[in-house]
Design a protein around this motif. Structure first.
Motif, PDB file in Angstrom:
ATOM      1  N   GLN A 109       0.781  -1.342   0.046  1.00 50.93           N
ATOM      2  CA  GLN A 109       0.139   0.042   0.049  1.00 50.93           C
ATOM      3  C   GLN A 109       0.963   1.564  -0.098  1.00 50.93           C
ATOM      4  O   GLN A 109       1.071   2.065   1.222  1.00 50.93           O
ATOM      5  N   LYS A 110       1.557   1.620  -0.983  1.00 54.68           N
ATOM      6  CA  LYS A 110       2.566   2.696  -1.172  1.00 54.68           C
ATOM      7  C   LYS A 110       1.902   3.878  -1.025  1.00 54.68           C
ATOM      8  O   LYS A 110       2.319   4.886  -0.626  1.00 54.68           O
ATOM      9  N   LYS A 111       0.631   4.022  -1.661  1.00 58.88           N
ATOM     10  CA  LYS A 111      -0.099   5.397  -1.325  1.00 58.88           C
ATOM     11  C   LYS A 111      -0.367   5.740   0.072  1.00 58.88           C
ATOM     12  O   LYS A 111      -0.249   7.032   0.435  1.00 58.88           O
ATOM     13  N   LEU A 112      -0.566   4.669   0.880  1.00 56.79           N
ATOM     14  CA  LEU A 112      -0.971   4.887   2.304  1.00 56.79           C
ATOM     15  C   LEU A 112       0.586   5.316   2.810  1.00 56.79           C
ATOM     16  O   LEU A 112       0.399   6.372   3.685  1.00 56.79           O
ATOM     17  N   ALA A 113       1.536   4.716   2.394  1.00 59.15           N
ATOM     18  CA  ALA A 113       3.051   5.201   2.902  1.00 59.15           C
ATOM     19  C   ALA A 113       3.197   6.464   2.655  1.00 59.15           C
ATOM     20  O   ALA A 113       3.699   7.055   3.542  1.00 59.15           O
ATOM     21  N   VAL A 114       3.019   6.838   1.403  1.00 57.29           N
ATOM     22  CA  VAL A 114       3.365   8.255   1.193  1.00 57.29           C
ATOM     23  C   VAL A 114       2.526   9.166   1.905  1.00 57.29           C
ATOM     24  O   VAL A 114       2.987  10.333   2.011  1.00 57.29           O
ATOM     25  N   PHE A 115       1.396   9.050   1.848  1.00 54.96           N
ATOM     26  CA  PHE A 115       0.326   9.943   2.764  1.00 54.96           C
ATOM     27  C   PHE A 115       0.837  10.164   4.026  1.00 54.96           C
ATOM     28  O   PHE A 115       0.933  11.159   4.587  1.00 54.96           O
ATOM     29  N   ILE A 116       1.342   8.967   4.770  1.00 62.95           N
ATOM     30  CA  ILE A 116       1.640   9.128   6.082  1.00 62.95           C
ATOM     31  C   ILE A 116       2.925   9.799   6.132  1.00 62.95           C
ATOM     32  O   ILE A 116       3.341  10.868   7.103  1.00 62.95           O
ATOM     33  N   LEU A 117       3.812   9.733   5.229  1.00 62.73           N
ATOM     34  CA  LEU A 117       5.282  10.474   4.913  1.00 62.73           C
ATOM     35  C   LEU A 117       4.676  11.801   4.828  1.00 62.73           C
ATOM     36  O   LEU A 117       5.710  12.751   5.447  1.00 62.73           O
ATOM     37  N   LEU A 118       4.037  12.206   3.993  1.00 63.33           N
ATOM     38  CA  LEU A 118       3.777  13.579   3.617  1.00 63.33           C
ATOM     39  C   LEU A 118       3.230  14.274   5.212  1.00 63.33           C
ATOM     40  O   LEU A 118       3.777  15.515   5.317  1.00 63.33           O
ATOM     41  N   ALA A 119       2.715  13.608   6.103  1.00 62.53           N
ATOM     42  CA  ALA A 119       2.520  14.265   7.273  1.00 62.53           C
ATOM     43  C   ALA A 119       3.667  14.423   8.251  1.00 62.53           C
ATOM     44  O   ALA A 119       3.636  15.595   8.879  1.00 62.53           O
ATOM     45  N   ARG A 120       4.599  13.649   8.009  1.00 63.64           N
ATOM     46  CA  ARG A 120       5.823  14.029   8.821  1.00 63.64           C
ATOM     47  C   ARG A 120       6.694  14.871   8.029  1.00 63.64           C
ATOM     48  O   ARG A 120       7.577  15.655   8.608  1.00 63.64           O
ATOM     49  N   LEU A 121       6.664  15.151   6.765  1.00 60.76           N
ATOM     50  CA  LEU A 121       7.447  16.111   5.897  1.00 60.76           C
ATOM     51  C   LEU A 121       7.104  17.491   6.205  1.00 60.76           C
ATOM     52  O   LEU A 121       7.605  18.475   5.970  1.00 60.76           O
ATOM     53  N   MET A 122       5.603  17.670   6.207  1.00 62.77           N
ATOM     54  CA  MET A 122       4.982  18.858   6.433  1.00 62.77           C
ATOM     55  C   MET A 122       5.579  19.683   7.768  1.00 62.77           C
ATOM     56  O   MET A 122       5.545  18.978   8.688  1.00 62.77           O
ATOM     57  N   PRO A 123       5.894  20.834   7.710  1.00 58.47           N
ATOM     58  CA  PRO A 123       6.231  21.704   8.772  1.00 58.47           C
ATOM     59  C   PRO A 123       5.116  21.484   9.707  1.00 58.47           C
ATOM     60  O   PRO A 123       4.025  21.909   9.864  1.00 58.47           O
ATOM     61  N   GLY A 124       5.495  21.308  11.065  1.00 55.42           N
ATOM     62  CA  GLY A 124       4.622  21.262  12.192  1.00 55.42           C
ATOM     63  C   GLY A 124       3.988  22.495  12.406  1.00 55.42           C
ATOM     64  O   GLY A 124       2.766  22.385  12.825  1.00 55.42           O
ATOM     65  N   ILE A 125       4.478  23.624  12.061  1.00 60.60           N
ATOM     66  CA  ILE A 125       3.925  24.948  12.309  1.00 60.60           C
ATOM     67  C   ILE A 125       2.463  25.113  11.593  1.00 60.60           C
ATOM     68  O   ILE A 125       1.714  25.797  11.982  1.00 60.60           O
ATOM     69  N   SER A 126       2.498  24.149  10.265  1.00 61.17           N
ATOM     70  CA  SER A 126       1.189  24.336   9.546  1.00 61.17           C
ATOM     71  C   SER A 126       0.013  23.515  10.175  1.00 61.17           C
ATOM     72  O   SER A 126      -0.944  23.870   9.867  1.00 61.17           O
ATOM     73  N   PHE A 127       0.198  22.789  11.132  1.00 58.91           N
ATOM     74  CA  PHE A 127      -0.716  22.137  12.018  1.00 58.91           C
ATOM     75  C   PHE A 127      -1.300  23.046  13.293  1.00 58.91           C
ATOM     76  O   PHE A 127      -2.439  22.525  13.887  1.00 58.91           O
TER      77      PHE A 127
END
Length: 271
Positions: free
Chosen positions: A99-117
């Motif tokens: 499930q590579k799409k799910l893996a990429v989606f989870i990785l994007l949550a880590r790569l996004m700067p925390g301040i955006s949340f």
């Protein structure tokens, strides 16, 4: 023979130089934590000085350091535990069903700067009356811990031969039972690696606690911030607080170093 000796000498010299560069900030911080304010800001820097424990007394007596320590432990512990509860099955699913799409989606949550949340988190938790609560901090710190768990463990599960669980399923075990009884016990080093790294990242996080917590749930990194004021910076207190904060993380890393290295290297090998 001479070439071999020379190469070994050059190798150790390079290792020592690299170690000095890497360790210099920590050694400087450690020595400054035992200096007075005058010695810290003096120029040229003082290599020899009369050590003092006044900075550590400020940290442990004037600041509520024990309270911050307990808060950081609670937030980090629950964030890592919930991340393991959700992340281990997710990592197994990604590894076994590609499930590579799910893996990429989870990785994007880590790569996004925390301040955006921060702004969405602030609006949600303030309307739910969860500001200055462990729930708000635990959920926000899971943004850090969960992607780490998923990405480390997905590669680790891929390295475990499928035949092990398939043989158990042939004998009548369900996939869930094979996962709990066979895969997880074999994944000990990977789980320790994910737990250690995610807990350290949570332990050192400053931004979420600064915005989402108030007096009741402030964590350890705020102890450093308390020594900064508009008029001056108490560098001795800052250094002592930073050393006190880093000590548990360093101790945890040293204790589980063998398992962390084993978990990372085995996760990089496809079975």
């Amino acid at each position: 023979m001479n070439k071999k000796i020379l190469s070994n000498v050059l190798f150790y010299i390079a290792v020592v130089l690299i170690a000095l560069v890497v360790l210099f900030p920590f050694l400087w911080m450690l020595s400054s934590s035992f200096k007075t304010q005058v010695d810290i800001i003096s120029w040229p820097p003082k290599l020899f000085f009369e050590p003092t424990l006044a900075n550590y007394r400020k940290v442990f007596e004037e600041q509520d350091f024990l309270k911050y320590f307990i808060n950081s432990t609670i937030v980090g512990g629950f964030a890592v535990a919930l991340s393991l509860l959700l992340g281990l099955p997710a990592a197994y699913s990604i590894a076994r069903f590609a499930q590579k799409k799910l893996a990429v989606f989870i990785l994007l949550a880590r790569l996004m700067p925390g301040i955006s949340f921060l702004m969405p988190w602030y609006i949600i938790f303030s309307r739910l009356d969860l500001m200055d609560s462990y729930v708000a901090l635990v959920l926000s710190h899971m943004l850090i811990a969960l992607p780490i768990v998923v990405w480390i463990m997905s590669s680790y599960f891929e390295a475990i031969p499928r035949e092990l669980e398939e043989s158990a399923m042939v004998d009548g075990a369900t996939r869930q039972h094979a996962f709990l009884a066979i895969i997880l016990p074999l994944s000990g080093p990977g789980i320790i690696t994910a737990t250690t790294l995610s807990f350290i990242f949570s332990w050192n996080n400053f931004m979420f606690s600064q915005v989402l917590s108030m007096e009741k749930t402030k964590t350890l990194p705020i102890a450093v911030y308390n020594f900064l004021s508009y008029a001056e910076v108490d560098w001795g207190g800052v250094m002592a607080a930073a050393v006190a904060i880093m000590a548990p993380a360093i101790a945890l890393t040293m204790i589980f170093q063998k398992y962390v290295v084993k978990g990372l290297t085995m996760g990089a090998v496809k079975g």
